[in-house]
Design an enzyme around this catalytic site. Sequence first.
Site, PDB file in Angstrom:
ATOM      1  N   SER A  89       0.588  -1.329  -0.211  1.00 34.20           N
ATOM      2  CA  SER A  89       0.483   0.010   0.325  1.00 34.20           C
ATOM      3  C   SER A  89       0.872   1.384  -0.211  1.00 34.20           C
ATOM      4  O   SER A  89       2.010   1.451  -0.712  1.00 34.20           O
ATOM      5  CB  SER A  89      -0.567   0.205   0.832  1.00 34.20           C
ATOM      6  OG  SER A  89      -1.761   0.994   1.243  1.00 34.20           O
TER       7      SER A  89
ATOM      8  N   ASP B 113      -6.145  -3.441  -2.183  1.00 33.53           N
ATOM      9  CA  ASP B 113      -4.967  -3.137  -1.226  1.00 33.53           C
ATOM     10  C   ASP B 113      -3.878  -4.791  -0.697  1.00 33.53           C
ATOM     11  O   ASP B 113      -5.334  -5.923  -0.331  1.00 33.53           O
ATOM     12  CB  ASP B 113      -5.619  -2.475  -0.390  1.00 33.53           C
ATOM     13  CG  ASP B 113      -4.435  -1.738   0.862  1.00 33.53           C
ATOM     14  OD1 ASP B 113      -3.503  -2.286   1.287  1.00 33.53           O
ATOM     15  OD2 ASP B 113      -4.495  -0.682   0.981  1.00 33.53           O
TER      16      ASP B 113
END
Length: 345
Positions: free
Chosen positions: A83, A195
Site C-alpha cells: 500500500s 490493497d
Amino acid sequence: MRLGGAFPRFLTYLLVATLTACASTPPSTPPAAPEPTASTTPAPPIKIGIALGGGAAKGFAHIGVIKMLEANGFAPAVVAGTSAGSVVGALYASGMNAFELQDKAVALDEARIRDLQFSSGGLVLGQKLEDYVNEQVHRKPLEQLAKPFVAVATRLEDGERTVFARGNTGQAVRASSSVPGVFQPVTIGKYHFVDGGIVSPVPVDAARQLGADVVVAVDISSKARGQAPSHMLGALNQSIAIMGQKLGQAELARADVIIRPQVLDMGPADFTQRASAIVEGEKAALAAMPQLRERVARLQAERAQATRLAQQKAAEAEYQACLDKRSRLQKLAGAVGLDGACERP
C-alpha cells in the site's frame, strides 16, 4: 653380544635417509608442497531488507526511517512495500536517497495522485497514482529498478497474496494501494487486485524472499483502540487493519527488527502532517538502532565462524590429498618423520 633396540632403529633411519638422498630417479615425481587454496575471502556483507507497511498518509514516516538507516550505515539493499509502503518503496528502489524522497514528499500535490470517479468499485480511479509513480521511476519496470523491489497486493477473486516483481511499476503500486471502497480494483490480466494490507500489512516475508539477511519491518498500521473513526476513510482504513491484524502479527514476528513510528493519531488522508510523520519515522528508527546493530553484529560473528570452519575443512582436505599423492618412498620417509612435502594445517 645382543644388539640394543636403538641400533636397528638407527639403521632404519640411515637407510631411509640414504635412499632419499641418493635416488637419482625417484619411483614417481614427488608432490610439490600444495599452494594454500582455502578461501581467505571475508564473509559477504549483511544484506539489509526493509518491509514498508501500509497506512495511507502515515506512509510519510517511512521516509524518516530510511533517512536514519542510511545515516547509520544500514542502507536497505532490497525493498518490499504494501500500500503506502509500496509508493515510498518504489521511489526509493528507483535510486532516490532519503533526502530526495523527502523533497518529493514536501513538494507533492494531492491532486497529482487523486482522481475522483464515482463508481460502484470505489471513489478513486487510481490512474493518476500509477502515472505519478511511473513518472518518478522514469517509466522503468520493476525488474529494472536500481534496488530489488516488490509490491504486495491482494487478488480479489480468491484473496491470494500476490507479489509483483516484474512489469509496470506504477500499476503494481496502484494495485497494492487500492483500498477497497476507496480505490477501484485494478485489473491485471484476468484478475482484479486490491490493497495488499488485507493479506500482508507489513511484507516481511516478501523482503526475506528477495534475499534479505536482516529484515527491518516498519509498521504504521492503524490499531483498534476502543473508539470508532470519525470519517469514512478512517473506518475503511481501520477495517482493513483489523482484517489483516492476526495474519500480520504472525508475519511481523518473523522480522529481525520492528520499527513503529508514533503516527497512530494521524489521519490516513491528512497530508498536512507529512513533516511530522517523517520526524516520527526518524525518532522511531533511532530508538531501534541499538537492536539493529546487535542483530547485524551477531550475524556477522556467525558468518565469520562459519567461514573459519570452512577454511579449516578445506585446509585439512588439501593436506589429506597431499598425503595420498606421495610416492612410496616419501610415505616410508613420512613414517619415520623425515618427509616434509605435506604441511599439516
